[in-house]
Design an enzyme around this catalytic site. Structure first.
Site, PDB file in Angstrom:
ATOM      1  N   ARG A  49       0.814  -1.222   0.000  1.00 55.63           N
ATOM      2  CA  ARG A  49       0.000   0.000   0.000  1.00 55.63           C
ATOM      3  C   ARG A  49       0.846   1.271   0.000  1.00 55.63           C
ATOM      4  O   ARG A  49       0.328   2.373  -0.058  1.00 55.63           O
ATOM      5  CB  ARG A  49      -0.983  -0.004   1.181  1.00 55.63           C
ATOM      6  CG  ARG A  49      -2.028   1.104   1.119  1.00 55.63           C
ATOM      7  CD  ARG A  49      -3.093   0.966   2.178  1.00 55.63           C
ATOM      8  NE  ARG A  49      -2.569   0.574   3.471  1.00 55.63           N
ATOM      9  CZ  ARG A  49      -1.883   1.390   4.290  1.00 55.63           C
ATOM     10  NH1 ARG A  49      -1.658   2.628   3.950  1.00 55.63           N
ATOM     11  NH2 ARG A  49      -1.441   0.948   5.445  1.00 55.63           N
ATOM     12  N   TYR A 103     -15.819  11.073 -19.269  1.00 50.28           N
ATOM     13  CA  TYR A 103     -16.242   9.701 -18.965  1.00 50.28           C
ATOM     14  C   TYR A 103     -17.257   9.735 -17.821  1.00 50.28           C
ATOM     15  O   TYR A 103     -17.068  10.456 -16.839  1.00 50.28           O
ATOM     16  CB  TYR A 103     -14.997   8.877 -18.576  1.00 50.28           C
ATOM     17  CG  TYR A 103     -15.313   7.569 -17.912  1.00 50.28           C
ATOM     18  CD1 TYR A 103     -15.907   6.526 -18.630  1.00 50.28           C
ATOM     19  CD2 TYR A 103     -15.048   7.358 -16.564  1.00 50.28           C
ATOM     20  CE1 TYR A 103     -16.209   5.328 -18.013  1.00 50.28           C
ATOM     21  CE2 TYR A 103     -15.345   6.159 -15.942  1.00 50.28           C
ATOM     22  CZ  TYR A 103     -15.927   5.151 -16.669  1.00 50.28           C
ATOM     23  OH  TYR A 103     -16.225   3.966 -16.052  1.00 50.28           O
ATOM     24  N   ASP A 173      -7.216  12.742 -18.807  1.00 53.25           N
ATOM     25  CA  ASP A 173      -7.444  11.307 -18.914  1.00 53.25           C
ATOM     26  C   ASP A 173      -7.073  10.914 -20.340  1.00 53.25           C
ATOM     27  O   ASP A 173      -7.727  11.311 -21.304  1.00 53.25           O
ATOM     28  CB  ASP A 173      -8.922  11.020 -18.615  1.00 53.25           C
ATOM     29  CG  ASP A 173      -9.240   9.524 -18.594  1.00 53.25           C
ATOM     30  OD1 ASP A 173      -8.535   8.758 -19.282  1.00 53.25           O
ATOM     31  OD2 ASP A 173     -10.208   9.141 -17.917  1.00 53.25           O
ATOM     32  N   LYS A 198      -8.249  -0.606 -19.854  1.00 57.65           N
ATOM     33  CA  LYS A 198      -8.556  -0.472 -21.278  1.00 57.65           C
ATOM     34  C   LYS A 198      -7.331  -0.820 -22.130  1.00 57.65           C
ATOM     35  O   LYS A 198      -6.910  -1.958 -22.118  1.00 57.65           O
ATOM     36  CB  LYS A 198      -9.080   0.944 -21.553  1.00 57.65           C
ATOM     37  CG  LYS A 198     -10.102   1.435 -20.511  1.00 57.65           C
ATOM     38  CD  LYS A 198     -11.384   0.620 -20.504  1.00 57.65           C
ATOM     39  CE  LYS A 198     -12.304   0.907 -19.318  1.00 57.65           C
ATOM     40  NZ  LYS A 198     -12.649   2.287 -19.066  1.00 57.65           N
TER      41      LYS A 198
HETATM   42  C1  PLP Z   1     -13.101   3.055 -18.067  1.00 61.43           C
HETATM   43  C2  PLP Z   1     -12.640   4.449 -17.954  1.00 61.43           C
HETATM   44  C3  PLP Z   1     -12.277   4.985 -16.712  1.00 61.43           C
HETATM   45  C4  PLP Z   1     -12.426   4.218 -15.418  1.00 61.43           C
HETATM   46  O1  PLP Z   1     -11.566   3.140 -15.326  1.00 61.43           O
HETATM   47  P1  PLP Z   1     -11.836   1.827 -14.434  1.00 61.43           P
HETATM   48  O2  PLP Z   1     -10.621   1.019 -14.651  1.00 61.43           O
HETATM   49  O3  PLP Z   1     -13.113   1.221 -14.942  1.00 61.43           O
HETATM   50  O4  PLP Z   1     -12.005   2.295 -13.019  1.00 61.43           O
HETATM   51  C5  PLP Z   1     -11.791   6.281 -16.686  1.00 61.43           C
HETATM   52  N1  PLP Z   1     -11.683   7.017 -17.808  1.00 61.43           N
HETATM   53  C6  PLP Z   1     -12.034   6.544 -19.026  1.00 61.43           C
HETATM   54  C7  PLP Z   1     -11.898   7.408 -20.230  1.00 61.43           C
HETATM   55  C8  PLP Z   1     -12.528   5.245 -19.141  1.00 61.43           C
HETATM   56  O5  PLP Z   1     -12.890   4.788 -20.346  1.00 61.43           O
END
Ligand code: PLP
Length: 386
Positions: A49, A103, A173, A198
């Protein structure tokens, strides 16, 4: 342990593959499962952690290298990375600006949690609005480019210019683009967040997240992270590091496939709207070309209102109606019912997320098969309807 000499490598493709030497001289880092480490003679004691175990550190170094950044921290989900990052940078009385059309998970996190922390916020739809809505207490501008799911592109150079003039930090992001297609740090963006679930993971079998940036800012994020505790376990660190080796080949193929599929959809009479930054019909195509090396594997489209969506999705054979994105398998979703389910109808409408908008995440299959699948499903579903 020998450090990866990633800084001498010119391109992302090599940085994805380059490995760190393990003491045993193996090409692959062992999985260190220990949660307990000797502390008497170590300056920094590893603890899961504390985000400093060998597997956490080696995958973090790789992610930092492919984002052209000094440092990175890996988390157990994208939302753990995003929530920890934002909350490490704001204090009661601060103000945050967020891009309209984020998102859904990030949108609902910011809208529901910030006020509890005494932080005020406003939405901005473009750079001009960021400038006009900026206040003396604004500390952070949170953006995405391309956005999920509408693939809007924000001018990163102009964003950085605004932020530096106003003295606010920028967080982007970069999940949709992936570090293969876009490195926001190169433009002066302060921090990059990823849902590693992703493209970074890429095989639809791993949940993770990352925050990437200067060591200085990452120290602030790490301090918060140790309290919130969203650390990634060693097995998933290993899986993520293994997946990163093929990130460049996967994304390069996904870019090519997506361009072919978007071109096909654009020319199809049953398609009324198509959003893909690689198409010259995209309003920000020229801008995208100046800040992205590739246009990514994500697109969104609408079918003609007389085309039944459910039947279309049921008729698909290769492309699966499924949630998430960025995997090697092509999948399709209805954002209004999935990623943006918890966003209010009004906010959805303002972000262009119509009830019949379809979001397509293109995988690494053959482009001919993908196009044939879409073609037959449109054809058969319109017969179903008549
Ligand atoms: C899926 C997604 C997230 C969140 O990610 P998790 O791994 O599901 O918590 C954040 N930003 C974007 C653009 C996403 O597609």
């Amino acid at each position: 342990m020998t450090q990866l000499r990633n800084s001498v490598l010119l391109d992302q493709a090599s940085r994805c593959v380059a490995h760190e030497h393990d003491p045993s001289q193996g090409l692959v880092q062992p999985i260190y499962t220990s949660t307990s480490y000797h502390y008497l003679d170590e300056a920094a004691q590893p603890y899961p952690r504390y985000f400093n175990t060998p597997n956490q550190e080696s995958v973090s170094r790789k992610i930092a290298a492919i984002e052209n950044a000094e440092a990175a921290i890996v988390f157990n989900s994208g939302m753990a990375a995003i929530s920890t990052c934002v909350l490490s940078l704001v204090r009661p009385g601060d103000h945050l600006l967020m891009l309209r059309g984020l998102y859904g998970g990030t949108h609902s996190f910011l809208v529901s949690e910030l006020t509890k922390w005494g932080v005020d916020f406003d939405f901005a739809a473009n750079i001009e609005e960021f400038a006009t809505k900026c206040r003396p207490n604004t500390v952070l501008a949170y953006i995405e480019s391309p956005t999920n799911p509408c693939l809007d592109i924000l001018d990163l150079r102009a964003m950085v210019q605004f932020a530096r003039d106003a003295g606010v930090l920028t967080v982007i992001d970069n999940t949709f683009a992936s570090p293969i297609n876009q490195n926001p740090i190169d433009f002066g963006i302060d921090l990059v967040v990823h849902s590693g679930t992703k493209y970074l993971g890429g095989h639809s079998d791993l949940t993770s997240g990352a925050v990437v940036g200067s060591r200085n800012l990452l120290d602030r994020v790490a301090e918060q992270a140790r309290k919130f505790g969203g650390a990634l376990n060693p097995q998933d660190c290993h899986l993520l590091e293994r997946s990163l080796k093929t990130l460049d080949v996967r994304v390069t193929r996904q870019n090519e496939n997506a361009m072919a599929v978007a071109t096909f959809l654009q020319s199809h009479h049953a398609v009324t709207r198509i959003l893909y930054p690689g198409l010259s019909s995209h309003p920000e195509h020229a801008l995208a070309k100046t800040q992205m090396r590739g246009f990514g594997g994500m697109m969104a489209f609408e079918l003609h209102p007389n085309q039944p969506i459910r039947e279309f999705l049921t008729r698909l054979k290769l492309i699966t109606p499924a949630m998430s994105l960025g995997g090697v398998e092509s999948i399709i979703s209805i954002p209004a019912l999935t990623s943006h389910k918890y966003v209010s109808e009004d906010d959805r409408r303002q972000s262009g997320v119509t009830p019949n908008l379809l979001r397509l995440s293109i995988g690494i299959e053959s482009p001919r098969d993908l196009i044939a699948d879409l073609d037959q499903a449109i054809e058969k579903s319109s017969q179903d309807a008549s």
